[in-house]
Design an enzyme around this catalytic site. Structure first.
Site, PDB file in Angstrom:
ATOM      1  N   ASP A 138       7.769  -4.292  -5.066  1.00 39.89           N
ATOM      2  CA  ASP A 138       7.456  -5.309  -6.064  1.00 39.89           C
ATOM      3  C   ASP A 138       8.640  -5.508  -7.002  1.00 39.89           C
ATOM      4  OD1 ASP A 138       7.205  -2.822  -7.446  1.00 39.89           O
ATOM      5  OD2 ASP A 138       6.068  -3.866  -9.010  1.00 39.89           O
TER       6      ASP A 138
ATOM      7  N   GLU B 110       7.319   7.126   7.690  1.00 42.44           N
ATOM      8  CA  GLU B 110       7.339   6.526   6.358  1.00 42.44           C
ATOM      9  C   GLU B 110       8.069   7.485   5.432  1.00 42.44           C
ATOM     10  OE1 GLU B 110       4.379   4.558   2.999  1.00 42.44           O
ATOM     11  OE2 GLU B 110       3.610   6.148   4.295  1.00 42.44           O
TER      12      GLU B 110
ATOM     13  N   LYS C  28      19.619   2.167 -12.535  1.00 43.81           N
ATOM     14  CA  LYS C  28      20.932   2.385 -13.149  1.00 43.81           C
ATOM     15  C   LYS C  28      22.020   2.438 -12.081  1.00 43.81           C
ATOM     16  CE  LYS C  28      19.071   4.791 -17.176  1.00 43.81           C
ATOM     17  NZ  LYS C  28      19.054   6.043 -17.977  1.00 43.81           N
TER      18      LYS C  28
ATOM     19  N   THR D 140      -0.369  -0.074   0.371  1.00 46.88           N
ATOM     20  CA  THR D 140      -0.235   1.241  -0.237  1.00 46.88           C
ATOM     21  C   THR D 140      -1.013   1.234  -1.558  1.00 46.88           C
ATOM     22  OG1 THR D 140       1.680   0.795  -1.659  1.00 46.88           O
ATOM     23  CG2 THR D 140       2.121   1.272   0.668  1.00 46.88           C
ATOM     24  N   GLU D 141      -1.163   2.420  -2.150  1.00 49.23           N
ATOM     25  CA  GLU D 141      -1.819   2.497  -3.446  1.00 49.23           C
ATOM     26  C   GLU D 141      -1.077   1.669  -4.493  1.00 49.23           C
ATOM     27  OE1 GLU D 141      -2.808   6.338  -1.279  1.00 49.23           O
ATOM     28  OE2 GLU D 141      -1.015   5.132  -1.592  1.00 49.23           O
ATOM     29  N   TYR D 142       0.253   1.803  -4.505  1.00 54.76           N
ATOM     30  CA  TYR D 142       1.069   1.048  -5.461  1.00 54.76           C
ATOM     31  C   TYR D 142       0.954  -0.461  -5.222  1.00 54.76           C
ATOM     32  CZ  TYR D 142       3.480   5.088  -7.478  1.00 54.76           C
ATOM     33  OH  TYR D 142       3.780   6.241  -8.157  1.00 54.76           O
ATOM     34  N   GLU D 143       0.954  -0.846  -3.964  1.00 52.13           N
ATOM     35  CA  GLU D 143       0.883  -2.264  -3.625  1.00 52.13           C
ATOM     36  C   GLU D 143      -0.395  -2.892  -4.179  1.00 52.13           C
ATOM     37  OE1 GLU D 143       1.060  -5.105   0.379  1.00 52.13           O
ATOM     38  OE2 GLU D 143       1.345  -2.931   0.529  1.00 52.13           O
TER      39      GLU D 143
ATOM     40  N   ASP E 182      11.395   4.290  -5.174  1.00 52.89           N
ATOM     41  CA  ASP E 182      11.945   4.335  -6.528  1.00 52.89           C
ATOM     42  C   ASP E 182      13.159   3.409  -6.591  1.00 52.89           C
ATOM     43  OD1 ASP E 182      13.166   5.024  -8.992  1.00 52.89           O
ATOM     44  OD2 ASP E 182      12.340   7.050  -8.875  1.00 52.89           O
TER      45      ASP E 182
ATOM     46  N   GLU F   5       7.242  13.271   2.528  1.00 51.61           N
ATOM     47  CA  GLU F   5       7.120  13.281   1.067  1.00 51.61           C
ATOM     48  C   GLU F   5       7.689  14.585   0.519  1.00 51.61           C
ATOM     49  OE1 GLU F   5       6.803  12.608  -2.618  1.00 51.61           O
ATOM     50  OE2 GLU F   5       6.071  11.004  -1.288  1.00 51.61           O
TER      51      GLU F   5
END
Length: 214
Positions: A154, A44, A122, A191-194, A118, A69
């Site tokens: 997302d 990952e 831009k 995931t946490e974000y999901e 991320d 990470e």
């Protein structure tokens, strides 16, 4: 995302080389020595706090997992999860994804997960997106023939960009969902974000693509 500085993080990482591999370049082409088996390796890229990769390793003991990470202050949360779980088929790397070829050889990796990367919206930052063509080449150079990328986000703009990038690179689309949490897909690990974005009502996009043997 603004990261909170954790000056103690570096020391903690160095104290747990059995979980966060020190000198990973020494294992290029021979990660089976670290895991003690010849199981497939899934990585990952941008593992964050480690919820996804830890739960995947628990659910699939027949597969080896690697969470990658860059930020010390983030990977220590994943380290805490791994210390508690103590999974033999999971390791972490505290390295830059742009340097993957320093640590993995061709055929080392079977699958790459990209979760809520991320979006770098831009135009001038396009080359930083983890689905940009240079990264797709990087993944191909460390994966087995026919290796796969599984991608979740997302961010609609990033998803549309990524689908175009995958297509232009010649990747084969295996799975596509424009509203993943309503797709009926079984066995999803969030995931946490999901979880956070889903609770806010954000649509989750997901696809699976495969490198084609030429």
């Amino acid at each position: 995302m603004r990261l909170r500085n954790k000056p103690w993080a570096k020391d903690k990482i160095e104290q747990h080389p059995q979980y966060i591999v020190a000198d990973p370049e020494l294992y290029k082409g021979k990660w089976h020595e670290v895991f003690g088996n010849e199981q497939p390796l899934h990585i990952e890229v941008g593992t964050g706090k480690g919820r996804f990769i830890t739960e995947m390793a628990k659910a699939n003991p027949e597969i080896n997992y690697m969470g990658i990470e860059l930020y010390n202050s983030v990977i220590v949360a994943a380290l805490d999860r791994l210390i508690v779980a103590d999974l033999p088929n999971l390791r972490l790397l505290n390295v830059n994804a742009a340097d993957l070829e320093k640590y993995f050889a061709k055929n080392d990796v079977d699958r790459v997960y990209l979760n809520f990367s991320d979006p770098w919206p831009k135009v001038r930052h396009e080359k930083r997106r983890l689905t940009y063509k240079d990264f797709l080449k990087l993944y191909e150079d460390i994966m087995v023939d026919g290796g796969e990328i599984h991608f979740k986000t997302d961010n609609q703009g990033l998803f549309e960009y990524s689908l175009m990038s995958f297509s232009e690179y010649g990747l084969l689309l295996k799975y596509l969902s424009l509203d993943f949490h309503k797709s009926g897909y079984e066995g999803n690990i969030m995931t946490e974000y999901e979880e956070k974005f889903s609770e806010l009502g954000n649509r989750i996009y997901r696809c699976e693509v495969k490198y084609q043997n030429l």
